[in-house]
Design a protein around this motif. Structure first.
Motif, mmCIF file in Angstrom:
data_model
loop_
_atom_site.group_PDB
_atom_site.id
_atom_site.type_symbol
_atom_site.label_atom_id
_atom_site.label_comp_id
_atom_site.label_asym_id
_atom_site.label_seq_id
_atom_site.Cartn_x
_atom_site.Cartn_y
_atom_site.Cartn_z
ATOM 1 N N LEU A 440 19.668 -16.341 -6.915
ATOM 2 C CA LEU A 440 18.731 -16.306 -5.791
ATOM 3 C C LEU A 440 17.323 -16.137 -6.331
ATOM 4 C CD1 LEU A 440 18.212 -16.264 -2.750
ATOM 5 C CD2 LEU A 440 18.562 -13.782 -2.786
ATOM 6 N N LEU A 441 16.449 -17.089 -5.997
ATOM 7 C CA LEU A 441 15.047 -17.058 -6.391
ATOM 8 C C LEU A 441 14.211 -16.645 -5.174
ATOM 9 C CD1 LEU A 441 14.995 -20.575 -8.123
ATOM 10 C CD2 LEU A 441 15.504 -18.377 -9.208
ATOM 11 N N ALA A 442 13.414 -15.606 -5.305
ATOM 12 C CA ALA A 442 12.584 -15.121 -4.195
ATOM 13 C C ALA A 442 11.125 -15.135 -4.632
ATOM 14 C CB ALA A 442 13.016 -13.714 -3.775
ATOM 15 N N ASP A 443 10.349 -16.056 -4.078
ATOM 16 C CA ASP A 443 8.945 -16.219 -4.441
ATOM 17 C C ASP A 443 8.072 -15.480 -3.427
ATOM 18 O OD1 ASP A 443 6.561 -16.990 -5.506
ATOM 19 O OD2 ASP A 443 6.866 -19.148 -5.296
ATOM 20 N N GLU A 444 7.434 -14.388 -3.832
ATOM 21 C CA GLU A 444 6.598 -13.539 -2.967
ATOM 22 C C GLU A 444 7.341 -13.175 -1.679
ATOM 23 O OE1 GLU A 444 3.958 -12.199 -3.913
ATOM 24 O OE2 GLU A 444 2.850 -13.481 -5.291
ATOM 25 N N PRO A 445 8.509 -12.538 -1.789
ATOM 26 C CA PRO A 445 9.334 -12.290 -0.594
ATOM 27 C C PRO A 445 8.717 -11.297 0.387
ATOM 28 C CG PRO A 445 10.233 -11.124 -2.488
ATOM 29 C CD PRO A 445 9.147 -12.026 -3.017
ATOM 30 N N THR A 446 7.711 -10.514 -0.029
ATOM 31 C CA THR A 446 7.123 -9.525 0.890
ATOM 32 C C THR A 446 5.704 -9.910 1.301
ATOM 33 O OG1 THR A 446 6.221 -8.142 -0.891
ATOM 34 C CG2 THR A 446 8.480 -7.689 -0.169
ATOM 35 N N ARG A 447 5.278 -11.137 1.009
ATOM 36 C CA ARG A 447 3.918 -11.542 1.360
ATOM 37 C C ARG A 447 3.728 -11.551 2.878
ATOM 38 N NH1 ARG A 447 0.872 -16.040 2.730
ATOM 39 N NH2 ARG A 447 2.692 -17.393 2.839
ATOM 40 N N GLY A 448 2.687 -10.839 3.340
ATOM 41 C CA GLY A 448 2.332 -10.872 4.751
ATOM 42 C C GLY A 448 3.270 -10.119 5.670
ATOM 43 N N ILE A 449 4.062 -9.180 5.138
ATOM 44 C CA ILE A 449 4.928 -8.402 6.020
ATOM 45 C C ILE A 449 4.594 -6.925 5.867
ATOM 46 C CG2 ILE A 449 6.752 -10.140 5.928
ATOM 47 C CD1 ILE A 449 8.313 -8.384 4.054
ATOM 48 N N ASP A 450 4.961 -6.141 6.881
ATOM 49 C CA ASP A 450 4.541 -4.752 6.909
ATOM 50 C C ASP A 450 5.326 -3.906 5.911
ATOM 51 O OD1 ASP A 450 6.879 -3.276 8.279
ATOM 52 O OD2 ASP A 450 6.506 -4.957 9.621
ATOM 53 N N ILE A 451 4.833 -2.700 5.706
ATOM 54 C CA ILE A 451 5.361 -1.843 4.645
ATOM 55 C C ILE A 451 6.812 -1.412 4.911
ATOM 56 C CG2 ILE A 451 4.558 0.360 5.584
ATOM 57 C CD1 ILE A 451 3.636 0.982 2.655
ATOM 58 N N GLY A 452 7.172 -1.242 6.193
ATOM 59 C CA GLY A 452 8.556 -0.894 6.508
ATOM 60 C C GLY A 452 9.508 -2.037 6.204
ATOM 61 N N ALA A 453 9.098 -3.273 6.598
ATOM 62 C CA ALA A 453 9.934 -4.445 6.323
ATOM 63 C C ALA A 453 10.025 -4.717 4.824
ATOM 64 C CB ALA A 453 9.384 -5.671 7.057
ATOM 65 N N LYS A 454 8.942 -4.444 4.086
ATOM 66 C CA LYS A 454 8.988 -4.606 2.630
ATOM 67 C C LYS A 454 10.108 -3.761 2.028
ATOM 68 C CE LYS A 454 4.159 -5.690 1.561
ATOM 69 N NZ LYS A 454 2.963 -5.285 0.799
ATOM 70 N N THR A 455 10.189 -2.522 2.493
ATOM 71 C CA THR A 455 11.226 -1.623 2.002
ATOM 72 C C THR A 455 12.611 -2.217 2.219
ATOM 73 O OG1 THR A 455 9.843 0.287 2.508
ATOM 74 C CG2 THR A 455 12.190 0.695 2.221
ATOM 75 N N GLU A 456 12.847 -2.728 3.431
ATOM 76 C CA GLU A 456 14.156 -3.302 3.764
ATOM 77 C C GLU A 456 14.445 -4.554 2.942
ATOM 78 O OE1 GLU A 456 14.513 -1.923 8.447
ATOM 79 O OE2 GLU A 456 13.714 -3.901 7.965
ATOM 80 N N ILE A 457 13.425 -5.424 2.784
ATOM 81 C CA ILE A 457 13.628 -6.676 2.050
ATOM 82 C C ILE A 457 13.974 -6.402 0.588
ATOM 83 C CG2 ILE A 457 12.503 -8.777 1.232
ATOM 84 C CD1 ILE A 457 13.127 -8.847 4.216
ATOM 85 N N LEU A 458 13.198 -5.536 -0.057
ATOM 86 C CA LEU A 458 13.438 -5.259 -1.475
ATOM 87 C C LEU A 458 14.770 -4.539 -1.687
ATOM 88 C CD1 LEU A 458 9.853 -4.206 -2.598
ATOM 89 C CD2 LEU A 458 10.990 -6.403 -2.955
ATOM 90 N N ALA A 459 15.104 -3.622 -0.786
ATOM 91 C CA ALA A 459 16.395 -2.933 -0.888
ATOM 92 C C ALA A 459 17.541 -3.933 -0.709
ATOM 93 C CB ALA A 459 16.483 -1.823 0.150
ATOM 94 N N ALA A 460 17.350 -4.914 0.199
ATOM 95 C CA ALA A 460 18.389 -5.918 0.433
ATOM 96 C C ALA A 460 18.580 -6.816 -0.789
ATOM 97 C CB ALA A 460 18.032 -6.758 1.655
ATOM 98 N N LEU A 461 17.486 -7.166 -1.466
ATOM 99 C CA LEU A 461 17.603 -7.993 -2.664
ATOM 100 C C LEU A 461 18.347 -7.256 -3.775
ATOM 101 C CD1 LEU A 461 14.057 -9.626 -2.650
ATOM 102 C CD2 LEU A 461 16.242 -10.821 -2.382
ATOM 103 N N ARG A 462 18.065 -5.964 -3.938
ATOM 104 C CA ARG A 462 18.799 -5.192 -4.954
ATOM 105 C C ARG A 462 20.275 -5.089 -4.576
ATOM 106 N NH1 ARG A 462 17.384 -3.638 -9.342
ATOM 107 N NH2 ARG A 462 19.381 -2.602 -9.615
#
Length: 534
Positions: A440-462
């Protein structure tokens, strides 16, 4: 800290100047906005001053964009009033807001793809003579603007062939050309590199000195604290705090935005694996003419590899080459099967490679289709029964795919364009959870999203790496994100892989990555070089 933010340590660019506000120019009073049963804004009152940058922060869905839409005339309020430069704005008419001097630069770019760069800058404000468009004068003014902003964009270039960063600069040039009294910036630096970002901050400095009123929405809190005189926090459609910048710090902003502290999953680096997993991906001499020079690397099953570097360093070219979107040469091996670099996205998918692109709206999602349809796009045959697609099967498959990413299944019938940036990214994650790739390649997966959603996205990728055994490669300009989510980090510069660090065994921090990205030498001679460059 992002590479662009941190470059200030190596740059002599002047900070945005402090100015004294020159009086209230826009006043929004008790604004509400109702969408059916959903109340997007709840009695919002905010005022803006001439010669001041007023920051608006909050999670995606907090109401910031709806509020900006009302000021810009794109959205009509359900109740409340807006007074701008002595006139009452009824709302729902962009022409009305523009007539009083309000111009908005949205996160969703408003370029017309088939038109030229020059034509897009002068949309709605073309110079004319005797009723005919003055193309010569328009071109001359375009080149003057390019020189002013040190932009190298050909006036006749089709906009749909330009990078996102260049399109963002065209939006800014359009607003400047209009001589606006008030400019509403919605994530203006999300797609900009350091040079472009610096030009924008210099432009903001100029507009402040001219008495321009500015609203500034950004999820980069360091940037908000740097550029704004006042900061207002939105949460759940309401204003929860509004204070001068001097009374804020990053932790206080996060606390007000979320109502709690940042999720602990992003407070520490990932634990070191108890055993060494097998190598899932091997890349040998992968190259793209003029963009990427022979790169060789490996990624293990269950591992997250971070990719750092400046805009134009080759980060995205590496991802696109692996996804079959660039004419690459070299060899790629997945699960022990080696073959030439994929020449098409279809060939890449057949190898088990999936990409979450940087431009999720333009390259990832079908915005007019329901969210559920976007999820199953990764593997549509898995949902078909005897070649027939039924809504209940699509919804069931999509619900199962997005369940662990915190996406509300009640919104699976909602068109993708109506979702926040964080929820759109969760659709992309759900799509590949449904399709089960190996890489899975994720290019700037948290660009333009809020800090709470960033947490969820990065945790989901791990979680995808650890529990599903994927190999995950992440490109991000936010260095802290890479440090807390990656097992290893490589650094790209000028199309070359110039450094590789193990996050578990090496001494590594933001400064380490910056030194590699900017070619700053370490040690005594390195300090001397840094001093010269700054």
């Amino acid at each position: 800290m992002s590479l662009t933010d941190a470059h200030r340590d190596f740059d002599k660019s002047k900070p945005v100047a402090e100015t004294r506000p020159q009086g209230i120019t826009i006043m929004a009073t008790d604004i509400t906005k109702q969408y059916g049963a959903v109340q997007a804004l709840k009695g919002v009152s905010v005022d803006f001053h001439a010669g001041e940058v007023h920051g608006l922060v909050g999670e995606n869905g907090a109401g910031k964009s709806t509020f900006l839409g009302i000021l810009a005339g794109r959205v009509a309020p359900t109740s409340g009033s807006v007074t701008a430069f002595g006139k009452t704005i009824l709302g729902g008419s962009p022409r009305e807001s523009r007539a009083v001097g309000i111009v908005a630069i949205y996160q969703e770019l408003t370029m017309i793809p088939a038109r030229t760069a020059c034509e897009n800058v002068f949309l709605g404000q073309c110079p004319s003579s005797l009723g005919l468009v003055d193309y010569r004068g328009m071109r001359k003014r375009f080149l003057e603007l390019c020189e002013k902003f040190d932009v190298r964009i050909a006036p006749d270039a089709r906009t749909d062939g330009l990078p996102i960063a260049d399109q963002q600069l065209l939006e800014i040039m359009r607003a400047y050309q209009s001589s606006a009294k008030a400019v509403l910036f919605d994530e203006p630096t999300a797609s900009l590199g350091e040079n472009e970002r610096r030009k924008l901050l210099e432009l903001i400095n100029q507009m402040k000195a001219q008495g321009t009123t500015m609203a500034f929405v950004s999820h980069h809190l360091d940037e908000v604290l740097e550029v704004c005189e006042r900061i207002t926090v939105f949460r759940d459609g309401a204003v929860v705090a509004s204070r001068p910048r001097s009374e804020w710090n990053k932790r206080q902003l996060v606390h007000e935005m979320l109502g709690n502290e940042l999720d602990s999953t992003l407070q520490q680096r990932p634990a070191k694996p108890s055993r060494t997993p097998r190598e899932l991906l091997k890349v040998r001499d992968l190259a793209v003419p003029g963009l990427l020079y022979p790169v060789s690397l490996t990624v293990r099953a269950g591992e997250v590899l971070g990719v750092a570097g400046l805009v134009g360093s080759g980060r995205t070219s590496l991802m696109r080459a692996l996804a079959g979107l660039e004419p690459a040469t070299g060899w790629v091996e997945i699960d022990g099967r080696e073959q030439g670099a994929p020449r098409t996205p279809r060939a890449s998918r057949a190898m088990g490679i999936a990409l979450i692109p940087e431009d999720r709206k333009g390259q990832g999602l079908v915005l007019g289709r329901p969210s559920a349809s976007n999820v199953i796009l990764g593997d549509m045959p898995a949902v078909a029964r005897l070649g027939i697609f039924q809504d209940r099967n699509i919804l069931a498959a999509a619900k199962a795919a997005v369940a662990e990413y915190g996406f509300d299944p009640a919104r699976l019938r909602t068109p993708a364009r109506d979702l926040s940036g964080g929820n759109q990214q969760k659709l992309m994650l759900g799509r590949w959870h449904h399709a089960r790739p190996r890489l899975l390649l994720a290019d700037e997966p948290t660009r333009g999203i809020d800090i709470g959603a960033k947490t969820e996205i990065l945790a989901a990728l791990r979680k995808s790496a650890l529990e599903d055994g994927l190999a995950v490669v992440i490109v991000s300009s936010e260095l802290e994100e890479l440090l807390v989510v990656s097992d290893r980090i490589i650094v790209m510069r000028d199309g070359h892989m110039v450094d590789e660090r193990d996050c578990h065994n090496d001494q590594i921090d933001v400064k380490t990555l910056l030194h590699s990205a900017f070619a700053v030498q370490t040690g005594e001679h390195g300090a001397e070089q840094m001093q010269k460059e700054s």
